[in-house]
Enzyme design. Structure first.
Site, PDB file in Angstrom:
ATOM      1  N   GLY A  11      12.993  -0.647  -1.198  1.00  0.00           N
ATOM      2  CA  GLY A  11      12.564  -1.926  -0.271  1.00  0.00           C
ATOM      3  C   GLY A  11      12.138  -2.907  -0.905  1.00  0.00           C
ATOM      4  N   ASN A  12      12.189  -4.106  -0.436  1.00  0.00           N
ATOM      5  CA  ASN A  12      11.825  -5.298  -0.992  1.00  0.00           C
ATOM      6  C   ASN A  12      10.210  -5.438  -1.659  1.00  0.00           C
ATOM      7  OD1 ASN A  12      14.308  -6.586  -0.809  1.00  0.00           O
ATOM      8  ND2 ASN A  12      13.938  -7.209   1.246  1.00  0.00           N
ATOM      9  N   GLU A  62      11.738   8.456  -6.105  1.00  0.00           N
ATOM     10  CA  GLU A  62      12.867   8.987  -5.671  1.00  0.00           C
ATOM     11  C   GLU A  62      13.926   8.254  -6.152  1.00  0.00           C
ATOM     12  OE1 GLU A  62      11.168  10.100  -1.326  1.00  0.00           O
ATOM     13  OE2 GLU A  62      12.584   8.410  -1.415  1.00  0.00           O
TER      14      GLU A  62
END
Lengths: 503, 503
Positions: free
Chosen positions: B270-271, B293
């Site tokens: 995510g950001n 990951e």
């Protein structure tokens, strides 16, 4: 002084009163003791006396107290009664300490037992000023023979600035050799694999090392360990054990567990665990192994009967009778028991590798399988999470066991939502009460809820739980895990108001 | 057929429509795909077509769908739209699937990503009927060259009764060698240590093995991976990253983190994670490593700049620009990136040994540090827990990052009590919002609460949170973790009633 075979250490022998002069107000004191075994016997009463006197002289004297897990009841109470503990870590199970914690008068930090040694070493609890460690003896070379628990003693001796030893000649000489003290731990990035692939594997040495220059006092004692209370299994415990044993049979038939020896067993402390282990006798298993925290009475019998080939733990937790059996036959048990540091007995790496069958008690579970192990009604701490998280998260099968009710039926151990979560739905695989067993593996939340209510809840509470689930599920946008936020704690609120969760 | 160098496999080449005839109603189908990379491109649309036709003929055709983590949006949607999935495991992030799950029309089981392979192998999900795996090619010897994600493919190929391969020639040939496929896993009691002691260590081979007799179809494709959406870091993400970087400085100065290279970093998708990693450039670090990951865009720049020496992951998760950068310079990146099976990228044994700095996003945290990663308002699933638990539980420092508010300030990410717990107070060590950072290590609950409210909550919500804590604490018998059970979810109930948590 027969137990102190090094002259360097003999020269340091003194009284408990003298020894505690090395402990100062504000110190962080790390002591031995796990499940009451191996707690220092005379230093803490002497320290309590010192604190009491300092108070009389107007000095605010408290310490931060680090241990393995629970220490002996008297030790915990003595310090708690005089408000001598500012911060307590990581586990306690004594009434006075519990009351002070719940009154907000003692800081308590509740962490996984496998995390304690590394977090202290990593510096998360500041400097450890003094270690107070009970040992069974000192070798000619100045190494220390552990007593009836290992706990975090290796780490305390490594990290403390000063060390006080209690040499307890009550500990049988013949215990020497039962311990496996691993000196290969390191801080990252220098860690290497733990080379344990079965419960009986030894990767360390039989003694602790200590820098003799740090040892400021050695005190001799001859005091038995406190016995762990234990009652005969009651009908409820026996019923729970029966469901667990049936489950093992079922898993063996399904090819998911090895037939003769299952996989290494872990069982929490207490009567239910003791009953489950006791019941294994009847299962016809041979060569079982255990990789657990403590050795309870039932384990001794299983070893004697040949059902258990080897048991690994960090401590004994025996009743008076068990202690007698153990000390009378220590030459036999020494070959079937290994006592390790708790960071190894509970290590996620080893727990996962061995494929532990994890069986722990709980206060309550909710219909979706979240488990509360620590907080009565969500607010009052009981004992702490202990090692239950270490084994549950990483085990091959993770089970929680509890009677379906408490307080004569007033409290249900199955509730709509637990008001404190110690083990999440992602970790709980099997829940067992005397009513039955819910196998939650591979089930989505709605299916989990039905399995838990129908198999585990007491019939008295099932209609209430089904009603909650049905109304939660009937809401528009009920979601993946239906709940009525306004009623999620209705069982607990009713209990707080009326003394019973029953309507 | 240039990518299929084995004649045995060349003989099996067929169309997607033919291939899906091997998939039957009720089958458990395990497919490749992690963070959308490496999802099969043509089999699933063909399967959806098959299901659609079967439905037309009155056959109730559903499958159980197992994946690495999220698969491409189109894939998930295609199957969800036709109600083709009975059971979904272990992670999803697509709107239609999410809706079906939240409507109770699709069973979803949300488990730790490191647990998937072992639980399927252990038999907890029954038989895997068909594996559908995208690969980059087949060697002369009949081994399979992995594509842009590894996920659970090794396990799917091992356990499935039938295998369908998609050979995607879009995957750059030069990726060959970037993968490390470990064949040393076993079921207990036969497990041995994982010999990884740094992020760059290789313990396996570069290809998957498969029993050619199980391969029922091979389909050729040339399709790009879906790009992961990514926006430029906004002010909030940059502020969060700033607090994290300050924390690293602080820990280095305190001697708790190595100065130049810290410890291996893990960052969720995510950001915010991307912004934190992006900010490391400015920290002056060299030779950082990552054990995580996914590889996001920011990682490529850090590698190129020399800040990151090596990054280990199970999948790429690149934007369109990132994919272009990677495929254009794959010869360079291959020496700095290793892609492993997700049971290894997320393995508790390795995460603990390496001493990972774990940084994951969250939906909300409560004042005591319990974290909800998955359930909006406690009931509606978002995506799933993913690997956040694997890294959080076992990391050296475990951090959760989130903006302090959502929906334009209507929702506070700091609440009195989270209505769903994915990470407990025992596991959460540091919480960071754009407001600041709360270091919870070594703090008892009351102290944790004050740190979280004062440092992390948005000023708009602080008075409400302080008021809750004060009134909970003022109750007779407030306990260790004060709560007002009747008001614990007042923020959420207010939001459900009014659309805002604000009073």
């Amino acid at each position: 002084m027969a137990r102190i075979r090094s002259s360097v250490f003999r020269e340091k022998v003194t009284t408990a009163d003298e020894a505690v002069r090395h402990i100062h107000a504000g110190d962080t004191v790390a002591i031995s003791g796990f499940a009451s075994a191996g707690t220092p016997k005379v230093i803490i009463p002497a320290l309590a006396e010192r604190i009491h006197h300092a108070r009389g002289a107007g000095v605010n004297f408290t310490i931060n107290l680090l241990t393995g897990a629970s220490v002996s009841t008297e030790t915990e109470r003595t310090l708690a009664e005089i408000d001598g503990i500012a911060l307590r870590m990581p586990y306690q199970s004594e009434a006075t300490a519990r009351r002070k914690i719940n009154e907000g008068r003692m800081d308590y930090v509740d962490i996984h037992l496998s995390h304690v040694a590394q977090q202290v070493w990593e510096g998360y609890y500041g400097t450890v000023d003094v270690a107070v460690v009970e040992v069974a003896g000192v070798t000619e070379a100045g190494e220390l023979i552990p007593s009836a628990s290992v706990g975090n003693n290796k780490t305390w001796l490594d990290v403390a600035k000063k060390v006080i030893l209690e040499v307890n000649s009550w500990v049988p000489d013949a215990m020497t050799g039962i311990h496996d003290i691993y000196y290969g731990t390191a801080l990252p990035p220098n860690r290497t694999p733990l080379e344990i692939t079965s419960a009986a594997d030894r990767i360390g040495q039989t003694t602790f090392r200590v820098d003799p220059d740090k040892v400021v006092a050695v005190v001799e004692t001859n005091c038995p360990d406190s016995a762990s209370p234990l009652t005969e299994p009651d009908a409820v415990s026996i019923a729970i054990a029966g469901h667990v044993l049936d489950f093992f049979d079922h898993e063996v038939k399904a090819g998911r567990l090895p037939a003769d020896s299952l996989l290494p067993l872990q069982a929490g402390i207490g009567n239910v665990a003791n009953a489950v282990l006791g019941g294994l006798d009847r299962g016809g298993y041979r060569d079982l192994t255990c990789y657990s925290e403590v050795i309870q009475d039932s384990m001794l019998r299983l070893i004697k009967d040949g059902a258990v080939a080897h048991a690994s733990a960090t401590s004994l937790a025996l009743s008076e009778k068990g202690l007698e059996e153990f000390t009378s036959n220590v030459d036999f048990y020494r070959n079937h028991i290994t006592l390790r540091p708790q960071e190894i007995s509970n290590h996620p790496e080893v727990v996962r590798r061995l494929g532990i069958i994890a069986m722990n008690g709980m206060l309550e579970a909710d219909i979706y399988g979240n488990v509360n192990s620590t907080h009565v009604m969500g607010t009052k701490i009981m004992n702490g999470i202990g090692g239950s998280g270490d084994f549950t998260r990483n085990g091959y099968v993770s089970m929680f066991l509890s009677p379906s009710t408490a307080r004569g039926g007033a409290i249900s151990s199955i509730v709509p939502m637990v008001p404190h979560v110690d083990h999440t739905e992602h970790d709980t695989q099997v829940i067992v009460t005397e009513q039955g067993l819910a196998d939650l593996r591979g089930l989505s939340p709605r299916r989990r809820a039905r399995a838990v209510i129908d198999n585990c809840a007491h019939p008295e509470f099932r209609p209430l739980l089904h009603d909650y689930l049905a109304r939660a599920d009937a809401q528009p946008g009920a979601g993946h895990t239906p709940h009525l936020l306004g009623e999620a704690f209705s069982f607990h609120q009713r209990h707080l108001a009326t003394g019973s969760m029953q309507r």
